[in-house]
Design an enzyme around this catalytic site. Structure first.
Site, mmCIF file in Angstrom:
data_model
loop_
_atom_site.group_PDB
_atom_site.id
_atom_site.type_symbol
_atom_site.label_atom_id
_atom_site.label_comp_id
_atom_site.label_asym_id
_atom_site.label_seq_id
_atom_site.Cartn_x
_atom_site.Cartn_y
_atom_site.Cartn_z
ATOM 1 N N HIS A 175 -16.450 90.516 2.044
ATOM 2 C CA HIS A 175 -15.550 90.926 3.130
ATOM 3 C C HIS A 175 -16.219 92.048 3.932
ATOM 4 C CE1 HIS A 175 -12.153 92.657 5.278
ATOM 5 N NE2 HIS A 175 -11.516 91.519 5.054
ATOM 6 N N GLU A 224 -15.151 94.623 5.354
ATOM 7 C CA GLU A 224 -14.736 95.989 4.992
ATOM 8 C C GLU A 224 -15.527 96.482 3.776
ATOM 9 O OE1 GLU A 224 -10.534 96.776 4.016
ATOM 10 O OE2 GLU A 224 -11.248 98.450 2.830
ATOM 11 N N THR A 271 -9.115 98.371 0.983
ATOM 12 C CA THR A 271 -7.760 98.814 1.365
ATOM 13 C C THR A 271 -6.685 97.751 1.133
ATOM 14 O OG1 THR A 271 -8.206 98.092 3.612
ATOM 15 C CG2 THR A 271 -8.490 100.454 3.158
HETATM 16 FE FE1 F3S Z 1 -5.646 100.354 8.033
HETATM 17 FE FE2 F3S Z 1 -4.350 99.444 5.991
HETATM 18 FE FE3 F3S Z 1 -4.132 98.286 8.269
HETATM 19 S S1 F3S Z 1 -6.395 100.185 6.011
HETATM 20 S S2 F3S Z 1 -6.080 98.564 9.220
HETATM 21 S S3 F3S Z 1 -3.446 100.344 7.807
HETATM 22 S S4 F3S Z 1 -4.178 97.252 6.316
#
Ligand code: F3S
Length: 283
Positions: free
Chosen positions: A125, A127, A165
């Site tokens: 991924h 990220e 995340t």
């Molecule tokens: Fe940030 Fe969480 Fe959205 S890391 S981009 S708030 S899914």
């Protein structure tokens, strides 16, 4: 018959900001680019394309760009790509979500202290590729509790563990417990963002009450796929769709309760369309 739509469905604040930043540039600048699709949603990406926003698909494509403005998407990019954009003196707007930036900082600082980094997430991924690139020493990606069980390292190694995340929260807990049981010298930082945790907890709760659960999200959206995984464990009739066209509900007579949730890259209008359709079909 009832429909429950998750409160935490659709764009999270990081994605909202990134998409807004792209739309803000249209008409103000020539040659607008995003590094990779701004979000995993084909409808939004093709709308942006129609308005002249181009997607940079690879580092080679970046090499060919001489001028323009590059918007860095919410889940961030690799450190060397970031540096290349700066070295090329290209204008850029960094829409990396602050939650992702925080992980880059932790990985950078902790690995500078000599710690080995473990990232719990999907290795391919973007990220995670970005997070890994901030390590200044040994770094491993662990995708599942099974991989955690198989993982071996010298007992004396100092480890810092972070997460993608959007990782599945329950699986993260399970993975962490496995590492803890091995007696490693490990500093665990739960970097799953709040938006993801809330979205997953709510989706799980709704899926365990309903007869049919619908998860709306892009085929390449990792957080949407994880939502699907969570919901299908609680509700056997869970559908994963990108748009309303993919939804083929059958046997609706027996259906009393339908749940709807959506990944972080699903625009509101698609959620509304699906919701309206479901309300019409089950009455
Ligand atoms: Fe940030 Fe969480 Fe959205 S890391 S981009 S708030 S899914």
């Amino acid at each position: 018959m009832e429909v429950i739509v998750a409160e935490h469905a659709g764009f999270c604040f990081g994605v909202t900001k990134a998409v807004e930043k792209v739309y803000e540039q249209i008409g103000k600048k020539d040659n607008i680019y995003t590094y990779g699709p701004i979000i995993h949603n084909e409808t939004v990406v093709s709308d942006l394309e129609k308005k002249g926003v181009k997607v940079i698909g690879s580092e080679d494509e970046l090499d060919d760009i001489k001028e323009g403005t590059i918007i860095i998407r919410s889940h961030g990019i690799k450190k060397d790509i970031y540096e290349k954009i700066q070295q090329k003196n290209l204008e850029y707007i960094d829409a990396t979500c602050p939650f992702v930036k925080r992980i880059h900082k932790i990985v950078d600082e902790e690995s500078q202290k000599g710690k080995t980094i473990i990232v719990v997430g999907s290795a391919d991924h973007p990220e995670v590729e970005g997070i890994v690139s901030y390590a200044n020493g040994p770094v491993f990606v662990i995708e599942s509790p099974k991989e955690a069980a198989e993982f071996q390292i010298d007992q004396g190694t100092e480890i810092c563990l972070v997460s993608q995340t959007t990782f599945n929260y329950n699986k993260f807990k399970e993975t962490v417990e496995i590492f803890q049981s091995k007696g490693y010298n490990i500093n665990i930082v739960n970097t799953i963002c709040n938006a993801t945790e809330e979205r997953q907890t709510e989706a799980e709760r709704i899926a365990s009450q309903v007869d049919v659960m619908i998860v709306i999200g892009g085929a390449h959206s990792s957080n949407s796929r994880k939502l699907y995984e969570i919901c299908s464990q609680k509700c056997a009739r869970t559908y994963f769709i990108q748009t309303l066209d993919d939804l083929h509900l059958d046997n609706t007579k027996a259906v009393k309760l339908v749940g709807i949730t959506a990944g972080a890259s699903t625009p509101k209008n698609i959620i509304e369309e699906v919701q309206n359709y479901v309300r019409r079909s089950i009455i």
